[in-house]
Scaffold this motif. Structure first.
Motif, PDB file in Angstrom:
ATOM      1  N   PRO A   5      -5.423  -4.913   1.083  1.00  0.00           N
ATOM      2  CA  PRO A   5      -4.149  -4.195   1.034  1.00  0.00           C
ATOM      3  C   PRO A   5      -3.347  -4.402   2.313  1.00  0.00           C
ATOM      4  O   PRO A   5      -3.907  -4.676   3.367  1.00  0.00           O
ATOM      5  CB  PRO A   5      -4.575  -2.736   0.883  1.00  0.00           C
ATOM      6  CG  PRO A   5      -5.931  -2.662   1.465  1.00  0.00           C
ATOM      7  CD  PRO A   5      -6.569  -4.006   1.235  1.00  0.00           C
ATOM      8  N   VAL A  10      -0.993   1.091   3.123  1.00  0.00           N
ATOM      9  CA  VAL A  10      -1.992   2.155   3.033  1.00  0.00           C
ATOM     10  C   VAL A  10      -1.397   3.452   3.587  1.00  0.00           C
ATOM     11  O   VAL A  10      -1.511   4.521   2.980  1.00  0.00           O
ATOM     12  CB  VAL A  10      -3.262   1.767   3.821  1.00  0.00           C
ATOM     13  CG1 VAL A  10      -4.249   2.919   3.820  1.00  0.00           C
ATOM     14  CG2 VAL A  10      -3.888   0.521   3.216  1.00  0.00           C
ATOM     15  N   ALA A  13       1.314   4.727   1.150  1.00  0.00           N
ATOM     16  CA  ALA A  13       0.731   5.288  -0.067  1.00  0.00           C
ATOM     17  C   ALA A  13       0.108   6.641   0.234  1.00  0.00           C
ATOM     18  O   ALA A  13       0.239   7.588  -0.558  1.00  0.00           O
ATOM     19  CB  ALA A  13      -0.304   4.321  -0.635  1.00  0.00           C
ATOM     20  N   SER A  61       4.174   2.910  -4.480  1.00  0.00           N
ATOM     21  CA  SER A  61       3.011   2.894  -3.602  1.00  0.00           C
ATOM     22  C   SER A  61       2.183   1.642  -3.856  1.00  0.00           C
ATOM     23  O   SER A  61       1.655   1.035  -2.914  1.00  0.00           O
ATOM     24  CB  SER A  61       2.143   4.136  -3.835  1.00  0.00           C
ATOM     25  OG  SER A  61       2.910   5.295  -3.654  1.00  0.00           O
ATOM     26  N   LEU A  65       1.218  -1.283  -1.322  1.00  0.00           N
ATOM     27  CA  LEU A  65      -0.176  -1.651  -1.037  1.00  0.00           C
ATOM     28  C   LEU A  65      -0.403  -3.149  -1.161  1.00  0.00           C
ATOM     29  O   LEU A  65      -1.144  -3.742  -0.380  1.00  0.00           O
ATOM     30  CB  LEU A  65      -1.107  -0.918  -1.999  1.00  0.00           C
ATOM     31  CG  LEU A  65      -1.481   0.513  -1.616  1.00  0.00           C
ATOM     32  CD1 LEU A  65      -2.269   1.156  -2.737  1.00  0.00           C
ATOM     33  CD2 LEU A  65      -2.286   0.538  -0.338  1.00  0.00           C
TER      34      LEU A  65
END
Lengths: 388, 247
Positions: A5, A10, A13, A61, A65
């Motif tokens: 990712p 990260v 998200a 999100s 990612l």
């Protein structure tokens, strides 16, 4: 192949998840002052809109990612931000009972967290795209257009912030005008006085230390104190200098605020003029002298254009700082957006605080982006001149 | 600027400040002409020394927190693991500085209530930016030859960070902390608009009762503190730079 990712993704998200699951999306209050009732995202909106917004947040999100291209990330972030802006307006419409003009709906921490997450995504995408100065201004214009559209379309009219605005629309624009007058006017005065002073300091090194040190000391005086201290001398001038009162000089009000902002603005303008002129390469100056230019020709045609990016950096510092400091003027009756901020603090009405703070932040933000773009354009132009 | 204040002026200012804080009555004759109708010339709704100490404590706590967080973040984004965040962190610092302190202060109130807490939050957030920016500059402009030598000597990443990078960047970092403290000292006075106990209380009391002597003494004490602290940090920076052989 393992899925790796995007690290920033990260963070984004996680923020978005917190914003949806843990924090309330909006705050409902039966009237302006009572403590509110927190509502989650799905409770705030009609079912279709809530699910749509939730789906958008989750999809964004996922895009964040994945190691997706910057353009896609920017587009997704922009769509989500617009959806959030429309969503909070819709939440106000949905939660306010019909025919009830006392109920207030304001954005809550979840809304701000989601906005922050997607603004971060947009900022990162724009940073990765490395747009040219002109493109940055276009992005800014697009964002401002969206905000203007949301405000003018009436979709926010049920929001507490806009109700506060509706109650004092006339004063709002009056104070806005004063705020801009204070920030821009004092900047203009500082440039008019500071440029010659900076040039003088550059030419006579003996003066430089004394001038810069005294301007430095002015900067250490806290703003509310400087505003207050100036009340006395300006009051005296208004009483004793014929005609002073007629042009609006008074002990309290805009005059001391203007003078205080002017004094704060001098240091960055003078210091950057000195640094900018000092940074002009010696051989360029020699060449100009060799061409038989007089001192003033050299100043205007060679030194000044080359020093311009540094001087503009000083102007940017001053403008952003002045827009923020002008809020303090309200404490001495000088007007500006600070009026709403301090009224709001006094009445513990946070939407009123927001009515003063949000335009101030927006103004400072716009000023910073526009001036940064101008500086970049100028820096490129003057680089070309020295290498040519 | 090589020297900010000559030593005798520095000591004189310190002596004057201490005299004013411990024996304010000595100065009442000096300030009396500024007030009207027998109003008090020296702040009488609280002890000036206590307010000064509270003011300094607020700034110290906020700056300490900001220093730890800002340097940790700067170290993180200059390591390979956080490198992805470097460009974004630069633009965030740029954007963050456009937020006016009053706005941050006022918007922190609903989250934490009135008093010292919103002031601490505003000072912390505002203090982060100069320190982070300077730490970043310090850590990204290290001489490549030194870094090569450290790598060649077989130092691990952590050893390089603690023994080479942070000491070499320390003068620039200190400059950031200095900036942050001076901004904090002035911003803390605004904290009194949300009922924090700082020297701003004296100034605001003066504005409300039209007492110029209060405004002046509150403002000048903060200014004297800022000048002295600025000066002390400049001396520290010079010492650090000399030790690093950068001068």
């Amino acid at each position: 192949m393992r899925f790796r990712p995007d690290k920033l993704g990260v963070v984004i998200a996680a923020l978005a998840l917190c914003g949806v699951l843990l924090a309330p999306f909006s705050l409902f209050r039966a009237n302006r002052i009572v403590p509110g009732e927190a509502k989650s995202l799905l409770d705030s909106l009609p079912a279709w809109a809530g699910l749509l917004l939730l789906a958008a947040v989750i999809a964004a999100s996922l895009v964040a990612l994945a190691r997706s291209p910057a353009v896609v990330r920017l587009a997704v972030a922009a769509v989500c931000l617009v959806a959030l802006l429309l969503g909070i307006g819709l939440a106000a419409l949905h939660l306010t009972p019909p025919e009830n003009s006392y109920a207030r709906v304001s954005p809550a921490s979840g809304f701000w967290l989601l906005c922050f997450a997607f603004a971060l995504l947009a900022a990162d995408a724009i940073t990765r795209l490395k747009p040219k100065p002109l493109a940055r201004i276009l992005f800014l214009a697009a964002a401002l257009l969206v905000i203007a559209f949301v405000l003018l379309s009436g979709s926010w009219d049920e929001l507490s912030l806009l109700k506060e605005y509706a109650n004092r629309a006339e004063t709002f624009w009056l104070e806005a005008g004063r705020h801009v007058m204070l920030a821009l006017g004092s900047l203009l005065a500082a440039v008019v006085a500071g440029l010659p002073l900076g040039i003088l300091c550059h030419r006579t090194p003996a003066l430089r230390g004394a001038v810069l040190n005294s301007l430095n000391i002015v900067q250490t005086i806290p703003s509310i104190a400087l505003f207050g201290i100036l009340i006395a001398p300006l009051g005296w001038i208004a009483l004793n200098v014929p005609g002073a009162a007629a042009i609006g000089i008074r002990g309290i009000g805009m005059a001391p605020a203007f003078v205080a902002l002017f004094l704060y603005s001098l240091l960055p303008v003078v210091a950057n003029t000195v640094v900018g002129l000092g940074g002009v390469p010696r051989d360029v100056n020699e060449a100009a002298r060799g061409l038989g230019m007089t001192d003033s020709q050299r100043l205007w045609r060679v030194e000044f254009p080359l020093a311009l990016p540094v001087i503009l950096t000083g102007v940017r510092i001053v403008l952003v700082q002045n827009i923020g400091l002008a809020t303090i003027a309200a404490l001495i009756g000088g007007g500006g957006f600070g009026v709403f901020v301090f009224q709001g603090i006094g009445q513990t009405a946070m939407d009123l605080v927001l009515l003063g703070a949000a335009p101030t932040v927006l103004l400072a933000f716009v000023a910073a982006i526009v001036l940064d773009a101008l500086i970049d354009m100028n820096a490129k132009a003057s680089n070309r001149k020295t290498t040519a | 600027m090589s020297r900010w204040l000559p030593p005798f002026l520095r000591l004189g200012l310190l002596a004057l400040l201490l005299a004013f804080l411990f024996r304010p009555a000595w100065f009442s004759g000096l300030l009396q002409p500024l007030v009207q109708d027998g109003a008090p010339a020296i702040y009488n709704q609280g002890d000036l020394l206590t307010l000064t100490l509270l003011h300094l404590r607020t700034v110290a706590i906020a700056t300490l927190g900001a220093t730890v967080v800002a340097i940790a973040l700067a170290v993180l984004v200059t390591r390979p693991i956080g490198a992805e965040f470097l460009p974004l962190s630069r633009s965030l610092v740029n954007i963050g500085q456009t937020f006016p302190p009053v706005a941050v202060l006022a918007l922190a109130v609903p989250a934490v209530g009135f008093g010292e807490k919103p002031t601490l939050i505003a000072l912390f957030l505002y203090g982060l930016l100069p320190i982070f920016e300077n730490a970043l500059t310090g850590l990204t402009t290290l001489p490549p030859s030194v870094m090569e030598a450290a790598r060649g000597a077989g130092m691990t990443g952590f050893q390089r960070l603690v023994r080479i990078e942070i000491p070499l960047a320390s003068p620039v970092m200190l400059a950031g902390i200095r900036l942050s403290v001076v901004i904090g000292l002035a911003t803390a006075t605004i904290g009194s608009t949300v009922a924090a106990k700082t020297l701003g209380e004296v100034i605001i009391a003066g504005l409300q009762s039209n007492n110029l002597a209060f405004v002046l003494q509150g403002g000048l004490v903060v200014a004297a503190l800022a000048v002295l602290i600025y000066d002390a940090f400049s001396a520290l920076e010079r010492a650090a730079a000399r030790r690093m052989g950068r001068i």
